[in-house]
Scaffold this motif. Structure first.
Motif, PDB file in Angstrom:
ATOM      1  N   MET A   1       0.841  -1.164   0.000  1.00 36.27           N
ATOM      2  CA  MET A   1       0.000   0.000   0.000  1.00 36.27           C
ATOM      3  C   MET A   1       0.896   1.240   0.000  1.00 36.27           C
ATOM      4  O   MET A   1       1.947   1.267   0.612  1.00 36.27           O
ATOM      5  CB  MET A   1      -0.907  -0.026   1.223  1.00 36.27           C
ATOM      6  CG  MET A   1      -2.013   0.964   1.122  1.00 36.27           C
ATOM      7  SD  MET A   1      -3.379   0.739   2.271  1.00 36.27           S
ATOM      8  CE  MET A   1      -3.762  -0.970   2.120  1.00 36.27           C
ATOM      9  N   ILE A   2       0.448   2.269  -0.681  1.00 34.51           N
ATOM     10  CA  ILE A   2       1.172   3.538  -0.766  1.00 34.51           C
ATOM     11  C   ILE A   2       0.414   4.555   0.076  1.00 34.51           C
ATOM     12  O   ILE A   2      -0.807   4.668  -0.031  1.00 34.51           O
ATOM     13  CB  ILE A   2       1.266   4.014  -2.230  1.00 34.51           C
ATOM     14  CG1 ILE A   2       1.991   2.969  -3.083  1.00 34.51           C
ATOM     15  CG2 ILE A   2       1.952   5.372  -2.309  1.00 34.51           C
ATOM     16  CD1 ILE A   2       1.855   3.180  -4.578  1.00 34.51           C
ATOM     17  N   HIS A   3       1.137   5.281   0.898  1.00 37.08           N
ATOM     18  CA  HIS A   3       0.526   6.290   1.764  1.00 37.08           C
ATOM     19  C   HIS A   3       1.011   7.666   1.330  1.00 37.08           C
ATOM     20  O   HIS A   3       2.200   7.853   1.056  1.00 37.08           O
ATOM     21  CB  HIS A   3       0.904   6.042   3.223  1.00 37.08           C
ATOM     22  CG  HIS A   3       0.471   4.692   3.698  1.00 37.08           C
ATOM     23  ND1 HIS A   3      -0.772   4.454   4.219  1.00 37.08           N
ATOM     24  CD2 HIS A   3       1.114   3.495   3.694  1.00 37.08           C
ATOM     25  CE1 HIS A   3      -0.884   3.180   4.536  1.00 37.08           C
ATOM     26  NE2 HIS A   3       0.251   2.572   4.229  1.00 37.08           N
ATOM     27  N   VAL A   4       0.079   8.614   1.271  1.00 38.72           N
ATOM     28  CA  VAL A   4       0.393   9.981   0.875  1.00 38.72           C
ATOM     29  C   VAL A   4      -0.036  10.905   2.005  1.00 38.72           C
ATOM     30  O   VAL A   4      -1.140  10.781   2.529  1.00 38.72           O
ATOM     31  CB  VAL A   4      -0.354  10.371  -0.424  1.00 38.72           C
ATOM     32  CG1 VAL A   4      -0.036  11.806  -0.819  1.00 38.72           C
ATOM     33  CG2 VAL A   4      -0.018   9.399  -1.550  1.00 38.72           C
ATOM     34  N   LEU A   5       0.844  11.808   2.340  1.00 38.36           N
ATOM     35  CA  LEU A   5       0.538  12.826   3.343  1.00 38.36           C
ATOM     36  C   LEU A   5       0.766  14.178   2.683  1.00 38.36           C
ATOM     37  O   LEU A   5       1.886  14.507   2.306  1.00 38.36           O
ATOM     38  CB  LEU A   5       1.438  12.656   4.571  1.00 38.36           C
ATOM     39  CG  LEU A   5       1.258  13.672   5.693  1.00 38.36           C
ATOM     40  CD1 LEU A   5      -0.159  13.617   6.269  1.00 38.36           C
ATOM     41  CD2 LEU A   5       2.287  13.437   6.782  1.00 38.36           C
ATOM     42  N   GLU A   6      -0.309  14.923   2.510  1.00 38.93           N
ATOM     43  CA  GLU A   6      -0.225  16.246   1.900  1.00 38.93           C
ATOM     44  C   GLU A   6      -0.308  17.306   2.987  1.00 38.93           C
ATOM     45  O   GLU A   6      -1.208  17.268   3.830  1.00 38.93           O
ATOM     46  CB  GLU A   6      -1.353  16.448   0.896  1.00 38.93           C
ATOM     47  CG  GLU A   6      -1.204  15.590  -0.343  1.00 38.93           C
ATOM     48  CD  GLU A   6      -2.286  15.863  -1.361  1.00 38.93           C
ATOM     49  OE1 GLU A   6      -2.025  16.676  -2.285  1.00 38.93           O
ATOM     50  OE2 GLU A   6      -3.379  15.279  -1.232  1.00 38.93           O
ATOM     51  N   LEU A   7       0.643  18.230   2.958  1.00 37.87           N
ATOM     52  CA  LEU A   7       0.679  19.344   3.898  1.00 37.87           C
ATOM     53  C   LEU A   7       0.530  20.628   3.092  1.00 37.87           C
ATOM     54  O   LEU A   7       1.509  21.147   2.559  1.00 37.87           O
ATOM     55  CB  LEU A   7       1.992  19.358   4.680  1.00 37.87           C
ATOM     56  CG  LEU A   7       2.194  18.178   5.628  1.00 37.87           C
ATOM     57  CD1 LEU A   7       2.823  17.005   4.928  1.00 37.87           C
ATOM     58  CD2 LEU A   7       3.005  18.596   6.803  1.00 37.87           C
ATOM     59  N   ARG A 111       1.222  21.003  -6.409  1.00 36.44           N
ATOM     60  CA  ARG A 111       0.002  21.544  -5.803  1.00 36.44           C
ATOM     61  C   ARG A 111       0.297  22.588  -4.731  1.00 36.44           C
ATOM     62  O   ARG A 111      -0.603  23.240  -4.240  1.00 36.44           O
ATOM     63  CB  ARG A 111      -0.808  20.405  -5.187  1.00 36.44           C
ATOM     64  CG  ARG A 111      -1.263  19.413  -6.220  1.00 36.44           C
ATOM     65  CD  ARG A 111      -1.966  18.246  -5.607  1.00 36.44           C
ATOM     66  NE  ARG A 111      -2.329  17.323  -6.679  1.00 36.44           N
ATOM     67  CZ  ARG A 111      -3.078  16.274  -6.514  1.00 36.44           C
ATOM     68  NH1 ARG A 111      -3.557  15.974  -5.328  1.00 36.44           N
ATOM     69  NH2 ARG A 111      -3.367  15.505  -7.542  1.00 36.44           N
ATOM     70  N   GLY A 112       1.543  22.726  -4.361  1.00 32.09           N
ATOM     71  CA  GLY A 112       1.913  23.658  -3.302  1.00 32.09           C
ATOM     72  C   GLY A 112       2.002  22.922  -1.979  1.00 32.09           C
ATOM     73  O   GLY A 112       1.467  21.834  -1.810  1.00 32.09           O
ATOM     74  N   GLY A 113       2.680  23.520  -1.058  1.00 34.33           N
ATOM     75  CA  GLY A 113       2.881  22.838   0.211  1.00 34.33           C
ATOM     76  C   GLY A 113       3.899  21.733   0.059  1.00 34.33           C
ATOM     77  O   GLY A 113       4.836  21.831  -0.733  1.00 34.33           O
ATOM     78  N   MET A 114       3.684  20.658   0.789  1.00 35.77           N
ATOM     79  CA  MET A 114       4.610  19.532   0.752  1.00 35.77           C
ATOM     80  C   MET A 114       3.811  18.239   0.651  1.00 35.77           C
ATOM     81  O   MET A 114       2.741  18.123   1.248  1.00 35.77           O
ATOM     82  CB  MET A 114       5.463  19.518   2.024  1.00 35.77           C
ATOM     83  CG  MET A 114       6.456  18.392   2.068  1.00 35.77           C
ATOM     84  SD  MET A 114       7.651  18.490   3.445  1.00 35.77           S
ATOM     85  CE  MET A 114       6.658  18.819   4.865  1.00 35.77           C
ATOM     86  N   ALA A 115       4.322  17.310  -0.097  1.00 35.50           N
ATOM     87  CA  ALA A 115       3.710  15.982  -0.198  1.00 35.50           C
ATOM     88  C   ALA A 115       4.754  14.946   0.192  1.00 35.50           C
ATOM     89  O   ALA A 115       5.869  14.948  -0.320  1.00 35.50           O
ATOM     90  CB  ALA A 115       3.222  15.720  -1.619  1.00 35.50           C
ATOM     91  N   CYS A 116       4.367  14.082   1.119  1.00 37.61           N
ATOM     92  CA  CYS A 116       5.237  12.998   1.560  1.00 37.61           C
ATOM     93  C   CYS A 116       4.637  11.697   1.046  1.00 37.61           C
ATOM     94  O   CYS A 116       3.479  11.404   1.332  1.00 37.61           O
ATOM     95  CB  CYS A 116       5.319  12.957   3.078  1.00 37.61           C
ATOM     96  SG  CYS A 116       5.847  14.514   3.834  1.00 37.61           S
ATOM     97  N   LEU A 117       5.411  10.959   0.284  1.00 39.73           N
ATOM     98  CA  LEU A 117       4.953   9.668  -0.231  1.00 39.73           C
ATOM     99  C   LEU A 117       5.716   8.558   0.473  1.00 39.73           C
ATOM    100  O   LEU A 117       6.946   8.603   0.549  1.00 39.73           O
ATOM    101  CB  LEU A 117       5.192   9.564  -1.738  1.00 39.73           C
ATOM    102  CG  LEU A 117       4.159  10.293  -2.567  1.00 39.73           C
ATOM    103  CD1 LEU A 117       4.675  11.637  -2.975  1.00 39.73           C
ATOM    104  CD2 LEU A 117       3.810   9.466  -3.774  1.00 39.73           C
ATOM    105  N   TYR A 118       4.975   7.583   0.940  1.00 39.95           N
ATOM    106  CA  TYR A 118       5.550   6.411   1.578  1.00 39.95           C
ATOM    107  C   TYR A 118       5.100   5.213   0.764  1.00 39.95           C
ATOM    108  O   TYR A 118       3.906   4.931   0.666  1.00 39.95           O
ATOM    109  CB  TYR A 118       5.102   6.322   3.044  1.00 39.95           C
ATOM    110  CG  TYR A 118       5.398   7.606   3.789  1.00 39.95           C
ATOM    111  CD1 TYR A 118       6.711   7.958   4.106  1.00 39.95           C
ATOM    112  CD2 TYR A 118       4.378   8.482   4.127  1.00 39.95           C
ATOM    113  CE1 TYR A 118       6.995   9.148   4.761  1.00 39.95           C
ATOM    114  CE2 TYR A 118       4.665   9.673   4.785  1.00 39.95           C
ATOM    115  CZ  TYR A 118       5.963  10.002   5.092  1.00 39.95           C
ATOM    116  OH  TYR A 118       6.253  11.184   5.732  1.00 39.95           O
ATOM    117  N   TRP A 119       6.040   4.532   0.163  1.00 36.49           N
ATOM    118  CA  TRP A 119       5.747   3.503  -0.832  1.00 36.49           C
ATOM    119  C   TRP A 119       5.397   2.154  -0.221  1.00 36.49           C
ATOM    120  O   TRP A 119       5.135   1.204  -0.948  1.00 36.49           O
ATOM    121  CB  TRP A 119       6.908   3.394  -1.806  1.00 36.49           C
ATOM    122  CG  TRP A 119       7.102   4.695  -2.529  1.00 36.49           C
ATOM    123  CD1 TRP A 119       8.019   5.666  -2.239  1.00 36.49           C
ATOM    124  CD2 TRP A 119       6.322   5.202  -3.606  1.00 36.49           C
ATOM    125  NE1 TRP A 119       7.860   6.732  -3.085  1.00 36.49           N
ATOM    126  CE2 TRP A 119       6.826   6.470  -3.943  1.00 36.49           C
ATOM    127  CE3 TRP A 119       5.244   4.698  -4.345  1.00 36.49           C
ATOM    128  CZ2 TRP A 119       6.296   7.247  -4.965  1.00 36.49           C
ATOM    129  CZ3 TRP A 119       4.710   5.470  -5.364  1.00 36.49           C
ATOM    130  CH2 TRP A 119       5.230   6.723  -5.668  1.00 36.49           C
TER     131      TRP A 119
END
Length: 161
Positions: A1-7, A111-119
């Motif tokens: 599963m891939i997890h995305v955290l958008e800030l 998209r702006g801000g920060m995106a953290c992707l966890y694969w």
């Protein structure tokens, strides 16, 4: 599963997931200003020519589509060319591979801000537990909390953390 955290630059962090890379590509494209083929694509100059209604790089094709013909002449008509507009610029095609992961990460970052992707689940858990410096400190507490809630909802983590 891939997890995305958008800030985002303003507002609360948002965590979400994708089952796999194809699911991630669909979800990113669903909320992106660009078309899926603009986010990431691989095609040959011959395929571009055919999509424009020409079977061969004849005089008519060269007159109507000089840029495509120049790509075919420069790189070969059957050489895969990679497109990733958020990463390379609008409409840029290049023969050096662009992994889909890089193109999707660039789309999220645009998209702006920060995106953290966890694969993987393991990467997301490690990030929550402090392995990702982007989530460190009191200022990022809400980001860690959003990731934690996502991991609990998906039963990746127990609710007692």
């Amino acid at each position: 599963m891939i997890h995305v955290l958008e800030l985002p630059p303003a507002g609360m962090p948002r965590a979400w997931f994708a089952h796999d890379e194809a699911d991630l590509a669909r979800k990113v494209a669903a909320t992106d200003a660009l078309q899926p083929w603009e986010i990431h694509d691989v095609l040959t100059p011959q395929e571009l020519l055919a999509a424009s209604g020409h079977d061969a790089p004849d005089a008519a094709a060269r007159a109507a589509l000089p840029a495509i013909c120049a790509l075919g002449d420069a790189h070969g008509w059957h050489t895969p060319l990679y497109r990733a507009d958020h990463l390379l610029g609008r409409g840029v095609l290049r023969p050096e591979p662009v992994p889909p992961r890089e193109a999707l990460a660039a789309a999220l970052s645009a998209r702006g801000g920060m995106a953290c992707l966890y694969w993987s689940d393991a990467e997301a858990i490690a990030a929550f537990e402090g392995a990702d410096p982007r989530l460190a400190g009191e200022a990022r507490w809400w980001a860690r909390r959003a990731l934690h809630q996502q991991l609990v909802e998906l039963e990746v983590l127990a609710d007692d953390q």
